[in-house]
Every structure is written in C-alpha cells, then in structure tokens.
Design a protein around this motif. Structure first.
Motif, PDB file in Angstrom:
ATOM      1  N   UNK A  37       1.191 -14.839   0.737  1.00 29.40           N
ATOM      2  CA  UNK A  37       1.265 -16.147   1.500  1.00 29.40           C
ATOM      3  C   UNK A  37       1.592 -16.506   2.605  1.00 29.40           C
ATOM      4  N   UNK A  38       2.012 -15.295   3.625  1.00 36.02           N
ATOM      5  CA  UNK A  38       2.516 -15.658   4.881  1.00 36.02           C
ATOM      6  C   UNK A  38       1.840 -14.508   5.760  1.00 36.02           C
ATOM      7  N   UNK A  39       1.853 -14.963   7.194  1.00 36.12           N
ATOM      8  CA  UNK A  39       1.538 -14.283   8.043  1.00 36.12           C
ATOM      9  C   UNK A  39       2.583 -13.534   8.694  1.00 36.12           C
ATOM     10  N   UNK A  84       8.061 -10.612   1.309  1.00 34.16           N
ATOM     11  CA  UNK A  84       7.157 -10.915   0.212  1.00 34.16           C
ATOM     12  C   UNK A  84       6.012  -9.622  -0.018  1.00 34.16           C
ATOM     13  N   UNK A  85       5.815  -8.741   1.023  1.00 35.06           N
ATOM     14  CA  UNK A  85       4.922  -7.670   0.700  1.00 35.06           C
ATOM     15  C   UNK A  85       5.704  -6.753   0.116  1.00 35.06           C
ATOM     16  N   UNK A 142      -3.986  -6.259  -2.740  1.00 34.69           N
ATOM     17  CA  UNK A 142      -3.123  -6.961  -1.978  1.00 34.69           C
ATOM     18  C   UNK A 142      -3.728  -7.539  -0.709  1.00 34.69           C
ATOM     19  N   UNK A 143      -3.713  -8.928  -0.749  1.00 37.23           N
ATOM     20  CA  UNK A 143      -4.244  -9.841   0.420  1.00 37.23           C
ATOM     21  C   UNK A 143      -2.862 -10.021   1.229  1.00 37.23           C
ATOM     22  N   UNK A 144      -2.997  -9.592   2.303  1.00 34.44           N
ATOM     23  CA  UNK A 144      -2.005 -10.075   3.506  1.00 34.44           C
ATOM     24  C   UNK A 144      -2.998 -10.925   4.265  1.00 34.44           C
ATOM     25  N   UNK A 145      -2.400 -12.167   4.474  1.00 32.55           N
ATOM     26  CA  UNK A 145      -3.140 -13.148   5.046  1.00 32.55           C
ATOM     27  C   UNK A 145      -2.977 -12.769   6.725  1.00 32.55           C
ATOM     28  N   UNK A 187       5.245 -15.811  -1.901  1.00 32.44           N
ATOM     29  CA  UNK A 187       5.431 -16.621  -0.821  1.00 32.44           C
ATOM     30  C   UNK A 187       6.738 -16.610  -0.472  1.00 32.44           C
ATOM     31  N   UNK A 188       7.122 -17.017   0.929  1.00 30.25           N
ATOM     32  CA  UNK A 188       8.223 -17.114   1.436  1.00 30.25           C
ATOM     33  C   UNK A 188       8.674 -18.798   1.520  1.00 30.25           C
TER      34      UNK A 188
END
Length: 183
Positions: A8-10, A15-16, A37-40, A77-78
């Motif tokens: 939930x972060x860029x 979090x990854x 895995x979805x990395x925004x 999420x952070x």
C-alpha cells in the motif's frame, strides 16, 4: 484461489519485505494458491475522482481489475503521520464496494512506534468492513526495531506471528469458498 498481496505504498522496502515473507508461508499451505504481489510504485496512479473506470489511464484500469478479480487479499501498509498512506486510500476509492464482498483479507502494517498499530483498528478495519470483507482478527504490526538498517526482517517473533496469521487466513480462505456474495 487468486491471492493479491497489496503493497500500500510507493516508497520504502519494509512492507514489501513483509509481503515477501508471508508469500513464503502462503506457498506452504496445503491448497494451491496463485499469489501476486502488487507494488503500487509500479503503477502510474491517478487521483480517484469518481469518473467511470474506463476514463482512467491503463495502469489504473489494470490495477482496479486485478484487485476486483482477486479472491483474497493480504494488505501491507506503512503508517504515515498516524494514518494509512494516501496511495492506499486512493486505491480503495477506485474499487467497487461489491468487488471485495465476503473475500478474505489479512493485514500487515509497519510504523515507527508501537502506538501506531491502532491505525489498523481505527482506519483500515472500518474501510474493509465497509467493503464487507472477511478480515482476519490477527493482523501483524511491526515497527522499526523489527528490521535491520537494510530493511531486512530480523525479528523471529514477527515471523512466528506471520506464520500464525497465515494459518488463520487459510481458514478464512476455506470459509469463503462457501459464500456467494449478492451482486
């Protein structure tokens, strides 16, 4: 089942790191699960403003479709400024509330202090309850001391809690197979 692991972060790596860790435990479950895995940070995100999905760029349309087609979710999420990141809230704003109904969700969060775990209870859970997700009761919260200076997970208790959370998540996955949401 298709399980989406949503970062939930860029920014940042923690979090990854947590998603990579829980992905290992999901792969050990007795049933076969397809994880993604979805990395925004890999998407050209647009601000969600209520327009129809087809009016967003290709990345946003693909992200929305991937979320809506998943059968279950691990959301990591952070905690920034005592809240979830705007990028994560923006993604929730893009998704149809019907798309996540009765789908299992488990939560991992990371913050700078121990007190920020309440963000999960006060902000993230209400959003997921609005979607009528099946949220596991045992989320995992981590803080800075659980990681090395390079962002590697170094705390065995956190690993143990992630394993336990995966077992509970698996029970939710089994329950969800017998539920058919009203659409």
């Amino acid at each position: 089942m298709k399980i989406l692991l949503l970062n939930g972060t860029i920014v940042g790596k923690k979090t990854r790191t947590l998603l990579d860790e829980i992905d290992k435990y999901i792969q050990l479950l007795p049933d076969d699960h397809e994880t993604k895995i979805i990395d925004l940070e890999n998407y050209e995100l647009q601000f969600v403003d209520g327009r129809p999905v087809e009016e967003y760029n290709q990345d946003m349309q693909r992200l929305i479709q991937e979320i809506e087609e998943a059968d279950a979710y691990v959301i990591a999420t952070p905690i920034f400024q005592g809240s979830i990141p705007g990028t994560l809230k923006n993604v929730f704003d893009a998704v149809s509330p019907l798309a996540m109904r009765y789908k299992p969700v488990t939560i991992i969060a990371n913050g700078g202090t121990l007190q920020h775990h309440l963000v999960i209870e006060n902000q993230l859970n209400p959003i997921l309850n609005y979607f009528r997700c099946m949220v596991t009761p045992n989320y995992v919260y981590t803080h800075t001391n659980h990681f090395s200076t390079d962002g590697e997970l170094i705390d065995e208790d956190v690993r143990s809690r992630l394993k336990e959370m995966t077992i509970v998540f698996n029970q939710y996955l089994q329950m969800s197979r017998h539920l058919e949401p009203d659409k």
